[in-house]
Design a protein around this motif. Structure first.
Motif, mmCIF file in Angstrom:
data_model
loop_
_atom_site.group_PDB
_atom_site.id
_atom_site.type_symbol
_atom_site.label_atom_id
_atom_site.label_comp_id
_atom_site.label_asym_id
_atom_site.label_seq_id
_atom_site.Cartn_x
_atom_site.Cartn_y
_atom_site.Cartn_z
ATOM 1 N N CYS A 1 -27.169 28.699 -19.665
ATOM 2 C CA CYS A 1 -28.365 29.547 -19.790
ATOM 3 C C CYS A 1 -28.360 30.686 -18.772
ATOM 4 O O CYS A 1 -28.953 31.723 -18.998
ATOM 5 N N GLY A 2 -27.722 30.466 -17.617
ATOM 6 C CA GLY A 2 -27.606 31.507 -16.611
ATOM 7 C C GLY A 2 -28.811 31.715 -15.711
ATOM 8 O O GLY A 2 -28.797 32.626 -14.888
ATOM 9 N N VAL A 3 -29.846 30.898 -15.824
ATOM 10 C CA VAL A 3 -31.029 31.125 -14.987
ATOM 11 C C VAL A 3 -30.743 30.898 -13.502
ATOM 12 O O VAL A 3 -31.435 31.444 -12.645
ATOM 13 N N CYS A 4 -29.708 30.162 -13.188
ATOM 14 C CA CYS A 4 -29.360 29.899 -11.790
ATOM 15 C C CYS A 4 -28.716 31.102 -11.105
ATOM 16 O O CYS A 4 -28.815 31.265 -9.889
ATOM 17 N N VAL A 5 -28.053 31.927 -11.871
ATOM 18 C CA VAL A 5 -27.265 33.030 -11.303
ATOM 19 C C VAL A 5 -28.096 33.965 -10.432
ATOM 20 O O VAL A 5 -27.757 34.196 -9.265
ATOM 21 N N PRO A 6 -29.212 34.513 -10.912
ATOM 22 C CA PRO A 6 -29.979 35.429 -10.057
ATOM 23 C C PRO A 6 -30.711 34.731 -8.912
ATOM 24 O O PRO A 6 -31.143 35.387 -7.967
ATOM 25 N N GLU A 7 -30.826 33.413 -8.980
ATOM 26 C CA GLU A 7 -31.524 32.675 -7.927
ATOM 27 C C GLU A 7 -30.641 32.375 -6.724
ATOM 28 O O GLU A 7 -31.142 32.008 -5.668
ATOM 29 N N CYS A 8 -29.339 32.519 -6.862
ATOM 30 C CA CYS A 8 -28.399 32.168 -5.794
ATOM 31 C C CYS A 8 -28.314 33.288 -4.755
ATOM 32 O O CYS A 8 -27.737 34.344 -5.034
ATOM 33 N N PRO A 9 -28.858 33.070 -3.546
ATOM 34 C CA PRO A 9 -28.787 34.095 -2.504
ATOM 35 C C PRO A 9 -27.360 34.431 -2.079
ATOM 36 O O PRO A 9 -27.093 35.518 -1.571
ATOM 37 N N ALA A 10 -26.434 33.500 -2.307
ATOM 38 C CA ALA A 10 -25.043 33.711 -1.916
ATOM 39 C C ALA A 10 -24.218 34.365 -3.028
ATOM 40 O O ALA A 10 -23.052 34.669 -2.821
ATOM 41 N N GLU A 11 -24.829 34.569 -4.186
ATOM 42 C CA GLU A 11 -24.107 35.127 -5.335
ATOM 43 C C GLU A 11 -22.795 34.379 -5.563
ATOM 44 O O GLU A 11 -21.738 34.966 -5.736
ATOM 45 N N ALA A 12 -22.890 33.056 -5.585
ATOM 46 C CA ALA A 12 -21.718 32.196 -5.690
ATOM 47 C C ALA A 12 -21.556 31.554 -7.062
ATOM 48 O O ALA A 12 -20.639 30.773 -7.266
ATOM 49 N N ILE A 13 -22.439 31.868 -8.018
ATOM 50 C CA ILE A 13 -22.389 31.246 -9.336
ATOM 51 C C ILE A 13 -21.963 32.279 -10.377
ATOM 52 O O ILE A 13 -22.530 33.368 -10.446
ATOM 53 N N PHE A 14 -20.959 31.893 -11.185
ATOM 54 C CA PHE A 14 -20.418 32.801 -12.195
ATOM 55 C C PHE A 14 -20.179 32.046 -13.497
ATOM 56 O O PHE A 14 -19.869 30.855 -13.474
ATOM 57 N N PRO A 15 -20.246 32.760 -14.625
ATOM 58 C CA PRO A 15 -19.807 32.145 -15.880
ATOM 59 C C PRO A 15 -18.315 31.839 -15.781
ATOM 60 O O PRO A 15 -17.572 32.563 -15.103
ATOM 61 N N ASP A 16 -17.871 30.799 -16.447
ATOM 62 C CA ASP A 16 -16.454 30.442 -16.346
ATOM 63 C C ASP A 16 -15.538 31.491 -16.962
ATOM 64 O O ASP A 16 -14.331 31.467 -16.750
ATOM 65 N N THR A 17 -16.096 32.455 -17.674
ATOM 66 C CA THR A 17 -15.306 33.543 -18.259
ATOM 67 C C THR A 17 -15.145 34.731 -17.312
ATOM 68 O O THR A 17 -14.378 35.641 -17.588
ATOM 69 N N ASP A 18 -15.869 34.723 -16.201
ATOM 70 C CA ASP A 18 -15.797 35.809 -15.228
ATOM 71 C C ASP A 18 -14.528 35.653 -14.386
ATOM 72 O O ASP A 18 -14.177 34.536 -13.990
ATOM 73 N N PRO A 19 -13.826 36.751 -14.080
ATOM 74 C CA PRO A 19 -12.621 36.647 -13.248
ATOM 75 C C PRO A 19 -12.874 36.003 -11.873
ATOM 76 O O PRO A 19 -11.969 35.396 -11.299
ATOM 77 N N ALA A 20 -14.099 36.102 -11.356
ATOM 78 C CA ALA A 20 -14.416 35.480 -10.064
ATOM 79 C C ALA A 20 -14.402 33.957 -10.150
ATOM 80 O O ALA A 20 -14.276 33.278 -9.131
ATOM 81 N N ALA A 21 -14.543 33.444 -11.352
ATOM 82 C CA ALA A 21 -14.534 31.994 -11.556
ATOM 83 C C ALA A 21 -13.114 31.540 -11.868
ATOM 84 O O ALA A 21 -12.805 31.077 -12.961
ATOM 85 N N GLU A 22 -12.250 31.661 -10.909
ATOM 86 C CA GLU A 22 -10.851 31.284 -11.082
ATOM 87 C C GLU A 22 -10.753 29.823 -11.508
ATOM 88 O O GLU A 22 -11.641 29.021 -11.210
ATOM 89 N N PRO A 23 -9.694 29.454 -12.214
ATOM 90 C CA PRO A 23 -9.555 28.076 -12.716
ATOM 91 C C PRO A 23 -9.724 26.993 -11.651
ATOM 92 O O PRO A 23 -10.221 25.921 -11.944
ATOM 93 N N GLN A 24 -9.348 27.286 -10.419
ATOM 94 C CA GLN A 24 -9.504 26.278 -9.362
ATOM 95 C C GLN A 24 -10.964 25.890 -9.180
ATOM 96 O O GLN A 24 -11.278 24.751 -8.852
ATOM 97 N N TRP A 25 -11.877 26.828 -9.397
ATOM 98 C CA TRP A 25 -13.300 26.536 -9.212
ATOM 99 C C TRP A 25 -13.835 25.680 -10.342
ATOM 100 O O TRP A 25 -14.661 24.796 -10.111
ATOM 101 N N LEU A 26 -13.383 25.900 -11.548
ATOM 102 C CA LEU A 26 -13.803 25.046 -12.653
ATOM 103 C C LEU A 26 -13.305 23.613 -12.413
ATOM 104 O O LEU A 26 -14.057 22.651 -12.578
#
Length: 112
Positions: free
Chosen positions: A43-68
């Motif tokens: 749903c993505g509602v967590c993304v804007p709530e994260c002050p550290a901007e540490a949450i990404f969709p698994d399709t985003d390049p920042a979400a490297e496979p190691q994080w999944l």
């Protein structure tokens, strides 16, 4: 699809995201949170709530496979967290510090 928590959460562990999650798919480690990929409804509602901007969709390049992989592994081991707690003591100072994977702790947090 799912969302994943990445390394900027390490040693910050802001929990603003867990309060808004409609399916309670966050799990707490000693020094970071993870999202259970089988429970996340993307749903993505967590993304804007994260002050550290540490949450990404698994399709985003920042979400490297190691994080999944890390999110999957530790969501199965750590306790569920559904309520906001205080962040780690140095969270503000460490927010935005890159490459914190070496600081990752595999130990569980307290959960709810």
């Amino acid at each position: 699809m799912t969302h994943v928590v990445t390394d900027n959460c390490i040693k910050c562990k802001f929990t603003d995201c867990v309060e808004v999650c409609p399916v309670d798919c966050f799990y707490e480690g000693d020094n970071m949170l993870v999202i259970h990929p089988d429970e996340c409804i993307d749903c993505g509602v967590c993304v804007p709530e994260c002050p550290a901007e540490a949450i990404f969709p698994d399709t985003d390049p920042a979400a490297e496979p190691q994080w999944l992989r890390l999110n999957q592994e530790y969501a199965d081991k750590w306790p569920n967290i559904t309520r906001k707690k205080d962040p780690m003591p140095d969270a503000d100072a460490l927010n935005g510090v890159p490459n914190k994977l070496s600081e990752f702790s595999p130990n569980p947090g307290e959960g709810d």
